[in-house]
Design a protein around this motif. Structure first.
Motif, PDB file in Angstrom:
ATOM      1  N   CYS A  10       0.828  -1.207   0.000  1.00  8.13           N
ATOM      2  CA  CYS A  10       0.000   0.000   0.000  1.00  8.13           C
ATOM      3  C   CYS A  10       0.865   1.262   0.000  1.00  8.13           C
ATOM      4  N   VAL A  11       0.501   2.214  -0.864  1.00  4.04           N
ATOM      5  CA  VAL A  11       1.227   3.488  -0.948  1.00  4.04           C
ATOM      6  C   VAL A  11       0.424   4.654  -0.356  1.00  4.04           C
ATOM      7  N   ALA A  12      -0.650   4.339   0.351  1.00  4.49           N
ATOM      8  CA  ALA A  12      -1.445   5.322   1.095  1.00  4.49           C
ATOM      9  C   ALA A  12      -2.067   6.404   0.217  1.00  4.49           C
ATOM     10  N   GLY A  14      -5.235   6.405  -0.762  1.00  2.00           N
ATOM     11  CA  GLY A  14      -6.606   6.638  -0.320  1.00  2.00           C
ATOM     12  C   GLY A  14      -7.671   6.396  -1.366  1.00  2.00           C
ATOM     13  N   GLN A  15      -7.305   5.911  -2.523  1.00  2.00           N
ATOM     14  CA  GLN A  15      -8.277   5.680  -3.586  1.00  2.00           C
ATOM     15  C   GLN A  15      -9.316   4.630  -3.183  1.00  2.00           C
ATOM     16  N   CYS A  16      -8.903   3.646  -2.409  1.00  2.00           N
ATOM     17  CA  CYS A  16      -9.837   2.608  -1.980  1.00  2.00           C
ATOM     18  C   CYS A  16     -10.921   3.193  -1.076  1.00  2.00           C
ATOM     19  N   VAL A  17     -10.530   4.113  -0.211  1.00  2.00           N
ATOM     20  CA  VAL A  17     -11.496   4.744   0.698  1.00  2.00           C
ATOM     21  C   VAL A  17     -12.479   5.598  -0.091  1.00  2.00           C
ATOM     22  N   LEU A  18     -11.982   6.282  -1.086  1.00  2.00           N
ATOM     23  CA  LEU A  18     -12.873   7.103  -1.922  1.00  2.00           C
ATOM     24  C   LEU A  18     -13.852   6.238  -2.710  1.00  2.00           C
ATOM     25  N   ASP A  27      -5.190   3.937   8.236  1.00  2.00           N
ATOM     26  CA  ASP A  27      -4.655   4.135   9.577  1.00  2.00           C
ATOM     27  C   ASP A  27      -3.986   5.503   9.666  1.00  2.00           C
ATOM     28  N   ASP A  28      -3.333   5.793  10.769  1.00  2.00           N
ATOM     29  CA  ASP A  28      -2.721   7.108  10.978  1.00  2.00           C
ATOM     30  C   ASP A  28      -1.611   7.424   9.973  1.00  2.00           C
ATOM     31  N   ASN A  29      -1.054   6.396   9.352  1.00  2.00           N
ATOM     32  CA  ASN A  29      -0.007   6.576   8.346  1.00  2.00           C
ATOM     33  C   ASN A  29      -0.557   6.564   6.922  1.00  2.00           C
ATOM     34  N   GLY A  30      -1.877   6.428   6.783  1.00  2.00           N
ATOM     35  CA  GLY A  30      -2.497   6.411   5.475  1.00  2.00           C
ATOM     36  C   GLY A  30      -2.598   5.039   4.846  1.00  2.00           C
ATOM     37  N   ILE A  31      -2.095   4.014   5.530  1.00  2.00           N
ATOM     38  CA  ILE A  31      -2.127   2.647   4.995  1.00  2.00           C
ATOM     39  C   ILE A  31      -3.562   2.114   5.067  1.00  2.00           C
ATOM     40  N   ALA A  32      -3.961   1.436   4.007  1.00  2.00           N
ATOM     41  CA  ALA A  32      -5.320   0.902   3.921  1.00  2.00           C
ATOM     42  C   ALA A  32      -5.596  -0.110   5.026  1.00  2.00           C
TER      43      ALA A  32
END
Length: 63
Positions: A10-12, A14-18, A27-32
């Motif tokens: 994961c490169v954080a 955020g596309q999956c969240v969108l 998470d706090d580091n942007g990891i899915a």
């Protein structure tokens, strides 16, 4: 449908969240983070889109 995230890849972005915020978070580091390992059929199209647009190809779906 079973969803698997390779958190090491994961490169954080955020596309999956969108694409599927009911199934993925970060998470706090942007990891899915996976919220639902076996999402309902109602989320299937969004999960498939999330896997397709993941820049790191860190999301795998098992049918």
């Amino acid at each position: 449908m079973k969803v698997i995230i390779d958190q090491d890849a994961c490169v954080a972005s955020g596309q999956c969240v969108l694409a599927a915020g009911d199934v993925f978070d970060q998470d706090d580091n942007g990891i899915a983070v996976l919220l639902q390992e076996n999402p309902s059929e109602a989320h299937a199209a969004d999960v498939r889109e999330a896997a397709a647009i993941c820049p790191a190809l860190a999301i795998r779906i098992e049918e």
